[in-house]
Design an enzyme around this catalytic site. Sequence first.
Site, PDB file in Angstrom:
ATOM      1  N   GLY A 131      20.868 -17.757  -2.142  1.00 22.21           N
ATOM      2  CA  GLY A 131      22.440 -17.042  -1.487  1.00 22.21           C
ATOM      3  C   GLY A 131      23.064 -17.827  -2.204  1.00 22.21           C
ATOM      4  O   GLY A 131      23.016 -18.696  -2.521  1.00 22.21           O
ATOM      5  N   HIS A 159      21.405 -13.749  -1.337  1.00 17.77           N
ATOM      6  CA  HIS A 159      23.041 -12.505  -1.081  1.00 17.77           C
ATOM      7  C   HIS A 159      24.218 -13.364  -1.952  1.00 17.77           C
ATOM      8  O   HIS A 159      23.895 -14.304  -2.189  1.00 17.77           O
ATOM      9  CB  HIS A 159      23.224 -12.106   0.636  1.00 17.77           C
ATOM     10  CG  HIS A 159      23.137 -14.179   1.203  1.00 17.77           C
ATOM     11  ND1 HIS A 159      23.857 -15.059   1.041  1.00 17.77           N
ATOM     12  CD2 HIS A 159      21.886 -14.339   1.788  1.00 17.77           C
ATOM     13  CE1 HIS A 159      23.623 -15.897   1.788  1.00 17.77           C
ATOM     14  NE2 HIS A 159      22.042 -16.150   1.512  1.00 17.77           N
ATOM     15  N   ASP A 160      24.800 -13.123  -2.549  1.00 18.91           N
ATOM     16  CA  ASP A 160      25.663 -13.240  -3.105  1.00 18.91           C
ATOM     17  C   ASP A 160      25.884 -13.733  -3.831  1.00 18.91           C
ATOM     18  O   ASP A 160      27.167 -14.951  -5.028  1.00 18.91           O
ATOM     19  CB  ASP A 160      26.935 -14.417  -1.272  1.00 18.91           C
ATOM     20  CG  ASP A 160      27.505 -13.658  -0.847  1.00 18.91           C
ATOM     21  OD1 ASP A 160      27.908 -12.995  -0.929  1.00 18.91           O
ATOM     22  OD2 ASP A 160      26.464 -14.410   0.220  1.00 18.91           O
TER      23      ASP A 160
END
Length: 278
Positions: free
Chosen positions: A144, A126-127
């Site tokens: 992440g 994520h991100d």
Amino acid sequence: MAGGAQQTIHPTAIVEAGAKLGEGVSIGPFCVVGPEVALADGVTLHSHVVVAGRTSIGARTKVFPFASLGHQPQDLKYAGEPSDLTIGSDCLIREGVTMNPGTSGGGMHTVVGDRCAFLANSHVGHDCRLGNNIILSNGVLLAGHVSVGDYAILGGAAAVIQFARVGAHAFVGGLSGVENDLIPFGMALGDRASLAGLNIIGLKRRGFGREQIHALRHAYRMLFSSGGTLKERVEKVAETFADQTAVMEIVDFVRAGGERALVTPRDASARDLAGSEA
């Protein structure tokens, strides 16, 4: 669709109402495409691919069986916020690849650039922010909030810790664990990766000239072999090589800073690899 390439959707595939499909999209057997997904022209989902959430995939990207793109992030703090995953054009996403959307703690976006290759069972957390022309070999894991610059290559089963940065044109050896920021053009090797010189082979393959490579080698030695603080060394390199775009890319990367320290050479012999062919 008038005059455009025909869409091909296998009868066993599930494409939920609301999904946006461009011209010439091909969706193979047993694929599932969610209601907020957008597939640009010429995207191919070969079979058994799941694309979920607010995910967009750029033109002509090819996705192979058992890839999972856009399901909720593997972050225990995720609370269902409507984050997204954007994948660029002309990417290659092989078997078992997973990519997660963003979170409120990271700007809500995971972004992958154009012409990237993700080999089997690699993961984009994520991100993450990935540039263009990147290669993740089999089993590479990005935690992440990782950023990866253009043309970086990560060898098989390498892993990058959360919030770390991998600079453009960098090379990470197979089975390496990257715990800090890797400078542009740098080469990181080892269980807990250390800086092992510059990615000279990669530079030559991408057309960097003799003068540019010589300047990068000189700047590398100044950054990691000379005395003084890192800030002093960076400023000295910036002053010496102000007209060298590639060197200044390293300077800008270091000056920008981040959540992590820099990957550095383990010993003097590793520093000397700045001048080798490896």
